[in-house]
Design an enzyme around this catalytic site. Structure first.
Site, PDB file in Angstrom:
ATOM      1  CB  THR A   1      -0.894   0.008   1.268  1.00  0.00           C
ATOM      2  OG1 THR A   1      -1.653  -1.193   1.268  1.00  0.00           O
ATOM      3  CG2 THR A   1      -1.832   1.185   1.297  1.00  0.00           C
TER       4      THR A   1
ATOM      5  CG  ASP B   1      -1.284  -7.647  -1.650  1.00  0.00           C
ATOM      6  OD1 ASP B   1      -2.260  -6.882  -1.638  1.00  0.00           O
ATOM      7  OD2 ASP B   1      -0.963  -8.369  -0.687  1.00  0.00           O
ATOM      8  CB  SER B   2       3.404  -8.106   1.438  1.00  0.00           C
ATOM      9  OG  SER B   2       2.409  -8.131   2.416  1.00  0.00           O
ATOM     10  CB  SER B   3      -0.978 -11.739   0.141  1.00  0.00           C
ATOM     11  OG  SER B   3      -1.519 -10.863   1.082  1.00  0.00           O
TER      12      SER B   3
ATOM     13  CG  ASP C   1      -1.576  -7.870   4.372  1.00  0.00           C
ATOM     14  OD1 ASP C   1      -1.893  -7.084   5.289  1.00  0.00           O
ATOM     15  OD2 ASP C   1      -2.271  -8.029   3.344  1.00  0.00           O
TER      16      ASP C   1
ATOM     17  CB  THR D   1       3.634 -20.317  23.637  1.00  0.00           C
ATOM     18  OG1 THR D   1       2.317 -20.085  24.161  1.00  0.00           O
ATOM     19  CG2 THR D   1       4.361 -18.987  23.518  1.00  0.00           C
ATOM     20  CD  GLN D   2      -2.476 -22.757  20.617  1.00  0.00           C
ATOM     21  OE1 GLN D   2      -3.452 -22.211  21.109  1.00  0.00           O
ATOM     22  NE2 GLN D   2      -2.470 -24.015  20.273  1.00  0.00           N
ATOM     23  CB  CYS D   3       0.750 -17.133  24.857  1.00  0.00           C
ATOM     24  SG  CYS D   3      -0.150 -18.312  25.858  1.00  0.00           S
TER      25      CYS D   3
HETATM   26  N1  ASP Z   1      -2.230  -6.086   1.234  1.00  0.00           N
HETATM   27  C1  ASP Z   1      -1.215  -5.094   1.430  1.00  0.00           C
HETATM   28  C2  ASP Z   1       0.130  -5.805   1.420  1.00  0.00           C
HETATM   29  O1  ASP Z   1       0.515  -6.391   2.379  1.00  0.00           O
HETATM   30  C3  ASP Z   1      -1.438  -4.357   2.697  1.00  0.00           C
HETATM   31  C4  ASP Z   1      -0.395  -3.339   3.000  1.00  0.00           C
HETATM   32  O2  ASP Z   1       0.401  -2.942   2.178  1.00  0.00           O
HETATM   33  O3  ASP Z   1      -0.342  -2.866   4.128  1.00  0.00           O
HETATM   34  O4  ASP Z   1       0.800  -5.753   0.427  1.00  0.00           O
END
Ligand code: ASP
Length: 341
Positions: free
Chosen positions: A14, A58-60, A91, A277-279
């Site tokens: 973003t 997009d970092s996904s 992300d 841990t999940q914590c």
């Molecule tokens: N979906 C975007 C990403 O991780 C969100 C961001 O940039 O904050 O690329």
């Protein structure tokens, strides 16, 4: 003092978007014109250069191959710059920060990841402050004319954290990251308040990069009700090379014989199983309860207070080093880049 030079590496996210006022849509910003779009950067006392992924992500969609690409950009420009700023989607930023901390060994320069929740052109954007302060941190030098920060950091909403201690915790607020088990390295207020005791020391050894990351790490999130049949899939399957067990509390898990038998079966095959841990905060303490003493006896690796992001990327990194099971366990349980207790 000689002016610092900073290389900004834009990978996507973003932060690099501006709104097209005609259509209202977000589009990727041309980083060649960065200084025109953010004239405030000219007020900083440093030379800024930029380099951008040909196809910002997009970092996904970030993958270990992109981490290798970032490492190589840093390696190729290491001597020419005093510091690096990586613009990245928020992300998966903590995964990239953690991975880079292991892949970049013996750093004597700052590598600061940042991004934003709102695009750079938006009226209420958090991008400008995040970017400007990140550049300032990357350019920061001490009296000896040497960089103050010698590690991979993540700067977001007035705080610089050690990258491999962070997790993204909010999809809504500007304060999107937390570092629950380690203090902020720098707090940005009227001044930049640096916690010198929290920083990693500069390495005297030669800087090098590690490109071999083995991504076949399986994360098993335990929950009450997880069935034997489902867990048995782990035994009949050999597509993974290591397991991160997300256990309860201080590292506890079921003492049911079938459950322990499955874990034993994986370990006997020579695959590492690490317990974290999940914590959100605190640490695994194997042996504190019977429910974790059994795991310890099986030879499960103590992941201490690692974040999930640091645990996964540390396992990818160590799997790439071709270590024996014993050495793997010892190194995994040892802090390499300040990522654990
Ligand atoms: N979906 C975007 C990403 O991780 C969100 C961001 O940039 O904050 O690329």
């Amino acid at each position: 003092m000689i002016k610092s030079s900073v290389l900004i590496i834009y990978t996507g996210g973003t932060i690099g978007m501006i709104r097209d006022f005609d259509t209202g849509a977000l589009k990727v910003f041309n980083f060649k014109n960065l200084l025109d779009k953010i004239p405030e950067l000219k007020l900083l006392d440093c030379e800024i250069s930029t380099i951008s992924f040909e196809e910002p992500l997009d970092s996904s969609n970030m993958q270990p191959a992109h981490w290798v690409k970032i490492c190589n950009i840093i390696k190729d420009n290491y001597e020419a710059y005093d510091g690096f700023v990586i613009l990245h989607g928020s992300d998966t930023m903590s995964y990239t920060a953690s991975a880079l901390s292991f892949m970049l060994e013996n750093l004597s320069r700052p590598v600061i990841l940042t991004g934003s929740q709102l695009p750079i052109g938006d009226l209420r954007t958090d991008a400008k402050e995040n970017l400007i302060t990140s550049v300032q941190l990357a350019a920061l030098k001490g009296k000896n004319n040497r960089p103050v920060i010698n590690e991979v950091g993540l700067y977001f909403e007035y705080k610089l954290y050690r990258g491999n201690r962070t997790s993204k915790v909010s999809a809504e607020f500007f304060e999107a990251f937390a570092s629950p088990n380690y203090p902020a390295l720098v707090n940005s207020g009227l001044h930049l308040a640096i916690d010198h005791n929290a920083l990693l020391p500069k390495s005297k050894k030669k800087f090098k990069i590690h490109e071999s990351m083995v991504p076949q790490v399986l994360v098993v999130h335990l929950y009450p009700g997880i069935t034997q049949q489902m867990m048995e899939c782990l035994v009949s399957n050999d597509v993974y090379k290591g397991v991160i067990l997300l256990s309860f509390g201080t590292g506890n898990a079921s003492t049911e014989p079938w459950f322990l038998e499955i874990l034993k079966n994986i370990i006997v095959r020579g695959l590492p199983v690490a317990n974290i841990t999940q914590c959100t905060s605190g640490s695994v303490q194997m042996g504190n309860y019977e429910t974790s003493a059994t795991l310890k006896k099986l030879g499960i690796i103590d992941g201490k207070d690692l974040t999930i992001e640091a645990a996964i990327t540390k396992m990818m990194y160590l799997l790439g080093q071709n270590l024996s099971s014993k050495v793997f366990k010892t190194i995994f349980e040892t802090p390499l880049r300040g990522e654990m207790l």
